[in-house]
Design an enzyme around this catalytic site. Structure first.
Site, short mmCIF file in Angstrom:
data_model
loop_
_atom_site.label_atom_id
_atom_site.label_comp_id
_atom_site.label_asym_id
_atom_site.label_seq_id
_atom_site.Cartn_x
_atom_site.Cartn_y
_atom_site.Cartn_z
N TYR A 239 0.86 -1.19 0.00
CA TYR A 239 0.00 0.00 0.00
C TYR A 239 0.89 1.23 0.00
O TYR A 239 2.10 1.16 0.19
CB TYR A 239 -0.94 -0.01 1.21
CG TYR A 239 -0.31 0.40 2.53
CD1 TYR A 239 -0.42 1.70 3.02
CD2 TYR A 239 0.41 -0.52 3.29
CE1 TYR A 239 0.16 2.06 4.22
CE2 TYR A 239 0.98 -0.17 4.50
CZ TYR A 239 0.85 1.13 4.97
OH TYR A 239 1.43 1.50 6.17
N CYS A 240 0.28 2.37 -0.23
CA CYS A 240 1.00 3.64 -0.22
C CYS A 240 0.05 4.71 0.27
O CYS A 240 -0.73 4.45 1.18
CB CYS A 240 1.58 3.95 -1.61
SG CYS A 240 0.35 3.93 -2.93
N GLY A 241 0.08 5.89 -0.31
CA GLY A 241 -0.84 6.93 0.10
C GLY A 241 -2.20 6.81 -0.57
O GLY A 241 -3.24 6.85 0.08
N TRP A 267 -3.38 4.16 2.38
CA TRP A 267 -3.48 4.93 3.61
C TRP A 267 -4.66 5.90 3.59
O TRP A 267 -5.32 6.12 4.61
CB TRP A 267 -2.18 5.70 3.82
CG TRP A 267 -2.10 6.45 5.12
CD1 TRP A 267 -2.13 7.80 5.30
CD2 TRP A 267 -1.97 5.89 6.43
NE1 TRP A 267 -2.03 8.12 6.63
CE2 TRP A 267 -1.92 6.96 7.35
CE3 TRP A 267 -1.88 4.58 6.91
CZ2 TRP A 267 -1.80 6.77 8.72
CZ3 TRP A 267 -1.75 4.39 8.29
CH2 TRP A 267 -1.72 5.47 9.17
#
Length: 292
Positions: A239-241, A267
């Protein structure tokens, strides 16, 4: 080109040039897509495309073509609607079972997101042009200003062709497997004085930018070293932003023959529920019990 495989995720500029010039035995050339994303500076990347692009390349607008409509809990980059995506693929001339090459003029994560979306949609033989347009120009590949008209492809979207994580899945994976956070170290660490910052407890930091060197995907030996702690056979997710940078993690691991799942909401979706745990600092933090 070779049949699609877990390792077959990128193509070099020289390989693409050979295919497009007819120097190989491939009877049907790939569909080439240039993906542009606005970055807030007021410059429309379509203008750069219009000044010269890989011959035959269609322009893809990142937000309009590859991202769905956000909701209160979806995060910044939800998946596109299946019907909309299928229509666009056909307009770009993508046939069912055909080959697609995606690239950008800048951030390779944008191309990785396009690669991931198309593979998730069932376009199994989708490649990223390694190094993007800069590599094509360095190779000496020609540019063209002619804009191809809408085509009549036969692509059939089969959503779920790559694994996807929900928030609950991501929480469980942080406990039972490997959940990789592809954001910058600063975003991963967060600030204990600010709510909504930090990372999912149990997630490990491997910035997506580390997958590349000079805009090109790192070689297998470097990537294995980068992900050595996460290649023990347990499930891997990323995952990331907002679901973009993490696709570079999926791409990099796919080049090693390792399938990683993506949490598209990332996120920005995780923090929409205040009941979900978060932690700050440079350590993964206590691994939470399996998410409800």
């Amino acid at each position: 080109m070779c049949p699609a495989s877990a390792r077959n995720v990128i193509i070099s500029a020289s390989e693409l040039g050979a295919v497009l010039s007819g120097s190989t035995s491939i009877s049907t050339p790939p569909v080439v897509l240039e993906v542009g994303r606005k970055n807030g500076d007021g410059v429309d990347p379509r203008h750069s495309y219009a000044t010269g692009h890989i011959p035959g390349a269609h322009y893809v607008e990142f937000e309009a073509d590859l991202v769905g409509t956000p909701t209160g809990s979806s995060g910044q980059g939800p998946l596109p609607e299946v019907g909309d995506l299928q229509g666009r693929l056909r307009d770009w001339g993508v046939d069912d079972g055909g080959t697609v090459v995606v690239h950008t003029r800048g951030n390779p994560a944008v191309a990785a997101r396009a690669w991931w979306i198309l593979r998730w949609a069932g376009v199994a033989d989708t490649r990223c042009l390694d190094g993007g347009l800069a590599a094509w120009q360095a190779f000496g590949g020609p540019l063209d200003t002619a804009v191809p008209p809408p085509a009549a492809g036969t692509a059939v979207v089969r959503p779920g062709s790559l694994p996807v994580l929900t928030a609950e899945d991501a929480g469980r994976l942080a406990t039972a497997g490997h959940l990789v956070d592809a954001r910058s170290p600063e975003a991963y660490a967060g600030d204990p004085r600010r709510t909504g910052t930090g990372h999912i407890p149990g997630a490990y930091s491997v910035p997506g930018s580390d997958n590349f060197s000079g805009g090109r995907l790192r070689g297998a030996a470097e990537l294995r070293a980068l992900y050595a702690d996460h290649l023990d056979g347990r499930a891997v997710g990323a995952y990331c932003g907002g679901g973009v940078s993490a696709t570079t993690t999926v791409l990099a691991l796919a080049s090693l023959g390792v399938e990683a799942a993506l949490y598209p909401g990332s996120w920005s979706a995780w923090i929409t529920d205040p009941a979900r745990p978060t932690t700050t600092g440079t350590d993964p933090g206590a691994r939470p019990p399996a998410a409800r």
